[in-house]
Design a protein around this motif. Structure first.
Motif, short mmCIF file in Angstrom:
data_model
loop_
_atom_site.label_atom_id
_atom_site.label_comp_id
_atom_site.label_asym_id
_atom_site.label_seq_id
_atom_site.Cartn_x
_atom_site.Cartn_y
_atom_site.Cartn_z
N ILE A 74 -66.55 32.83 -25.10
CA ILE A 74 -65.66 33.64 -26.06
C ILE A 74 -64.36 32.96 -26.63
N LEU A 75 -63.84 32.23 -25.56
CA LEU A 75 -62.74 31.17 -25.84
C LEU A 75 -63.03 30.08 -26.86
N LEU A 76 -64.32 29.56 -26.59
CA LEU A 76 -64.51 28.45 -27.30
C LEU A 76 -65.13 29.00 -28.70
N VAL A 77 -65.64 30.10 -28.90
CA VAL A 77 -66.15 30.70 -30.15
C VAL A 77 -64.74 31.08 -31.02
N GLY A 78 -63.70 31.64 -30.28
CA GLY A 78 -62.49 31.83 -30.92
C GLY A 78 -61.98 30.42 -31.39
N LEU A 79 -61.93 29.56 -30.89
CA LEU A 79 -61.22 28.26 -31.10
C LEU A 79 -62.09 27.90 -32.31
N VAL A 80 -63.33 27.80 -32.25
CA VAL A 80 -64.08 27.32 -33.31
C VAL A 80 -63.86 28.24 -34.74
N PHE A 81 -63.56 29.66 -34.47
CA PHE A 81 -63.40 30.51 -35.72
C PHE A 81 -62.22 30.34 -36.39
N PHE A 82 -61.03 29.97 -35.55
CA PHE A 82 -59.76 29.81 -36.14
C PHE A 82 -59.82 28.36 -36.70
N PHE A 83 -60.39 27.43 -36.38
CA PHE A 83 -60.73 26.07 -36.99
C PHE A 83 -61.32 26.19 -38.14
N LEU A 84 -62.58 27.08 -38.26
CA LEU A 84 -63.12 27.32 -39.68
C LEU A 84 -62.28 28.01 -40.46
N LEU A 85 -61.37 29.04 -40.11
CA LEU A 85 -60.41 29.80 -40.73
C LEU A 85 -59.41 28.99 -41.49
N ASP A 86 -58.92 27.93 -40.63
CA ASP A 86 -58.02 26.86 -41.14
C ASP A 86 -58.61 26.28 -42.23
N LYS A 87 -59.77 25.71 -41.95
CA LYS A 87 -60.47 24.68 -42.97
C LYS A 87 -60.62 25.56 -44.32
N ALA A 88 -60.96 27.03 -44.26
CA ALA A 88 -61.23 27.65 -45.48
C ALA A 88 -59.79 27.89 -46.08
N GLU A 89 -58.66 27.95 -45.31
CA GLU A 89 -57.30 28.22 -46.03
C GLU A 89 -56.93 27.00 -46.59
N LEU A 90 -57.11 25.57 -46.11
CA LEU A 90 -56.75 24.45 -46.66
C LEU A 90 -57.56 24.22 -47.86
N TRP A 91 -58.77 24.59 -48.00
CA TRP A 91 -59.76 24.41 -49.13
C TRP A 91 -59.28 25.04 -50.11
N HIS A 92 -58.87 26.38 -49.93
CA HIS A 92 -58.18 27.38 -50.97
C HIS A 92 -57.05 26.75 -51.66
N HIS A 93 -56.17 26.42 -50.53
CA HIS A 93 -54.79 25.63 -51.23
C HIS A 93 -54.97 24.32 -51.91
N GLY A 94 -56.18 23.64 -51.56
CA GLY A 94 -56.22 22.50 -52.20
C GLY A 94 -56.85 22.56 -53.51
N HIS A 95 -57.58 23.71 -53.85
CA HIS A 95 -58.23 24.04 -54.98
C HIS A 95 -56.98 24.59 -55.85
N GLU A 96 -55.83 25.30 -55.61
CA GLU A 96 -54.82 25.52 -56.23
C GLU A 96 -53.94 24.41 -56.66
N HIS A 97 -53.78 23.59 -55.73
CA HIS A 97 -52.89 22.32 -55.91
C HIS A 97 -53.70 21.68 -57.19
N TYR A 98 -55.20 21.57 -56.86
CA TYR A 98 -55.91 20.80 -58.09
C TYR A 98 -55.70 21.39 -59.36
N ASP A 99 -55.84 22.83 -59.53
CA ASP A 99 -55.68 23.44 -60.65
C ASP A 99 -54.21 23.26 -61.39
N ALA A 100 -53.24 23.22 -60.64
CA ALA A 100 -51.92 23.26 -60.85
C ALA A 100 -51.33 21.63 -61.33
N HIS A 101 -52.12 20.71 -60.72
CA HIS A 101 -52.22 19.39 -61.19
C HIS A 101 -52.88 18.85 -62.62
#
Length: 283
Positions: A74-101
């Protein structure tokens, strides 16, 4: 009594961290102050790691009759889940930055096509133009609200297991949210006309922590069997934030004195959690 404690702790962690961040920025700490930011990050990392390894995980094993082979996945799954969540957030903000640029480049080309550089410069300074107030404020608040809601549920799960553990979890959340909210306030100050409006908006997002605590309290009353697993997931959240978000920002070439200060603040975070835990246990 337990519900009152959860609401008090979640409000203190959610809104209190925003006000502490604003106070530190007012005195120049964390707002462009590299040394001050490093100290806050070190303190938060120490507090999160101490809470996860010295309190949440031991409590999860004590609460459960499950074996280590059941809880560590469960601890391992949690770490992977928060990693994927972080990647999704970075991807989202990256798109915003690209659109603004892209919007900024388009406006720049349009200004030059009119052969009126002075007019183009004036337009760039208007609030609606990309060179004026920056966008993305509501996106920051939405992401922050979701994050704070999750923090509230985790704090509630800690209180449901043990009052002392709940206080420790709330202090740790507050510690790691202060540097985070400094970043939020910097962005919101750029998107809001009035700094007080920015502070109110971020404070309202922080108040969602109490909503998460309230929802967590009623859900866990009905689903007490999942408490152990929520404590493990809370541990994975704290460990991930400390090791993947905070500590990498500290891994820079520094002088011996700066390195010693980093370690001292890291140990300070561990000691704060230890002292708070003992004081809460006494009372």
């Amino acid at each position: 009594m337990q519900l009152i404690a959860i609401l008090t702790a979640t409000l203190a962690a959610g809104i209190g961290s925003v006000w502490i961040a604003a106070l530190l920025m007012r005195f120049g700490l964390g707002n462009g102050n590299r040394v001050g930011t490093q100290h806050l990050l070190s303190l938060a990392a120490g507090a999160l790691l101490a809470t996860a390894f010295m309190h949440l995980l031991p409590e999860a094993f004590e609460e459960s009759h499950a074996h280590a082979h059941d809880l560590f996945p469960i601890l391992l799954v949690g770490l992977v889940f928060f990693f994927l969540l972080d990647k999704a957030e970075l991807w989202h903000h990256g798109h915003e930055h690209y659109d603004a640029h892209r919007a900024e480049a388009s406006a720049h080309n349009h200004a030059h096509s009119g052969h009126d550089h002075h007019h183009g410069h004036q337009a760039a300074q208007t609030p609606g133009h990309p060179h004026g107030k920056k966008g993305g404020g509501w996106s920051i608040l939405t992401g922050d609200s979701v994050h704070c809601f999750g923090d509230g549920v985790l704090i509630a799960s800690a209180f449901m297991a043990d009052m002392r553990l709940g206080i420790v979890a709330a202090v740790s959340v507050l510690a790691h949210e202060v540097p985070h909210h400094i970043g939020d306030l910097v962005v919101m100050n750029q998107t809001s006309v009035d700094r007080r409006v920015a502070l109110i908006k971020v404070s309202l997002a922080g108040a969602v922590t109490a909503l998460g605590g309230l929802v967590g309290y009623f859900l866990l009353n009905q689903l007490h069997d999942v408490l152990t697993y929520l404590l493990v997931i809370a541990s994975s959240s704290f460990i991930y934030v400390a090791l993947a978000d905070l500590i990498p920002q500290l891994q820079k070439r520094l002088s011996a004195a700066e390195t010693f200060a980093q370690v001292a603040w890291l140990v300070g975070g561990i000691l704060i959690v230890t002292v708070v835990s003992r004081l809460a246990h006494v009372h």
